[in-house]
Design an enzyme around this catalytic site. Structure first.
Site, PDB file in Angstrom:
ATOM      1  N   ARG A  12       0.792  -1.230   0.000  1.00 26.70           N
ATOM      2  CA  ARG A  12       0.000   0.000   0.000  1.00 26.70           C
ATOM      3  C   ARG A  12       0.826   1.282   0.000  1.00 26.70           C
ATOM      4  O   ARG A  12       0.264   2.362   0.078  1.00 26.70           O
ATOM      5  CB  ARG A  12      -0.993   0.041   1.164  1.00 26.70           C
ATOM      6  CG  ARG A  12      -1.968  -1.095   1.134  1.00 26.70           C
ATOM      7  CD  ARG A  12      -3.120  -0.936   2.050  1.00 26.70           C
ATOM      8  NE  ARG A  12      -2.783  -0.526   3.391  1.00 26.70           N
ATOM      9  CZ  ARG A  12      -3.654  -0.014   4.238  1.00 26.70           C
ATOM     10  NH1 ARG A  12      -4.897   0.144   3.878  1.00 26.70           N
ATOM     11  NH2 ARG A  12      -3.283   0.345   5.440  1.00 26.70           N
ATOM     12  N   ASP A  13       2.159   1.196  -0.059  1.00 25.00           N
ATOM     13  CA  ASP A  13       2.968   2.416  -0.144  1.00 25.00           C
ATOM     14  C   ASP A  13       4.241   2.152  -0.948  1.00 25.00           C
ATOM     15  O   ASP A  13       5.346   2.414  -0.488  1.00 25.00           O
ATOM     16  CB  ASP A  13       3.310   2.953   1.240  1.00 25.00           C
ATOM     17  CG  ASP A  13       3.838   4.380   1.184  1.00 25.00           C
ATOM     18  OD1 ASP A  13       3.640   5.047   0.149  1.00 25.00           O
ATOM     19  OD2 ASP A  13       4.442   4.832   2.168  1.00 25.00           O
ATOM     20  N   ILE A  14       4.075   1.605  -2.150  1.00 23.21           N
ATOM     21  CA  ILE A  14       5.218   1.391  -3.035  1.00 23.21           C
ATOM     22  C   ILE A  14       5.513   2.727  -3.711  1.00 23.21           C
ATOM     23  O   ILE A  14       4.757   3.179  -4.564  1.00 23.21           O
ATOM     24  CB  ILE A  14       4.929   0.321  -4.105  1.00 23.21           C
ATOM     25  CG1 ILE A  14       4.549  -1.006  -3.465  1.00 23.21           C
ATOM     26  CG2 ILE A  14       6.101   0.154  -5.037  1.00 23.21           C
ATOM     27  CD1 ILE A  14       5.692  -1.763  -2.847  1.00 23.21           C
ATOM     28  N   ASN A  18      10.499   3.903  -0.987  1.00 22.15           N
ATOM     29  CA  ASN A  18      10.415   2.587  -0.364  1.00 22.15           C
ATOM     30  C   ASN A  18      10.985   1.467  -1.227  1.00 22.15           C
ATOM     31  O   ASN A  18      10.761   0.300  -0.941  1.00 22.15           O
ATOM     32  CB  ASN A  18       8.962   2.276   0.007  1.00 22.15           C
ATOM     33  CG  ASN A  18       8.459   3.186   1.091  1.00 22.15           C
ATOM     34  OD1 ASN A  18       9.227   3.649   1.928  1.00 22.15           O
ATOM     35  ND2 ASN A  18       7.172   3.469   1.082  1.00 22.15           N
ATOM     36  N   THR A  51       1.709   7.025  -0.402  1.00 19.11           N
ATOM     37  CA  THR A  51       2.251   8.312  -0.822  1.00 19.11           C
ATOM     38  C   THR A  51       1.407   8.896  -1.939  1.00 19.11           C
ATOM     39  O   THR A  51       1.094   8.214  -2.921  1.00 19.11           O
ATOM     40  CB  THR A  51       3.710   8.136  -1.294  1.00 19.11           C
ATOM     41  OG1 THR A  51       4.457   7.524  -0.241  1.00 19.11           O
ATOM     42  CG2 THR A  51       4.334   9.450  -1.674  1.00 19.11           C
TER      43      THR A  51
END
Length: 76
Positions: A12-14, A18, A51
């Site tokens: 959920r935050d690639i 990251n 993001t």
């Protein structure tokens, strides 16, 4: 991205912050603070996380998270 997991994991935050490169310049995913385990028999509803600019647009309308959300973010 989602192989070899008994229960699928959605990051959920690639984002570019990251993704880290190892010694052979292979990408590795980091920061698993917003991950979610997907239950096969569940609807997998969620709140938006990630993001800005990397979150799949459909998540704002459906609130249903799938592995495709991470694939979209990785492509961004």
């Amino acid at each position: 991205m989602h192989h070899d997991c008994v229960l699928p994991i959605v990051h959920r935050d690639i984002s570019s912050n990251n993704i880290l490169l190892n010694d052979d310049y292979e990408p590795c995913v980091a920061d698993f603070g917003t991950t979610k385990l997907l239950n096969p028999g569940s609807s997998n509803w969620t709140t938006p996380a990630g993001t800005y600019g990397y979150v799949v647009p459909e998540l704002a309308f459906t609130m249903k998270v799938t592995e495709k959300c991470d694939v979209y973010s990785f492509g961004c």
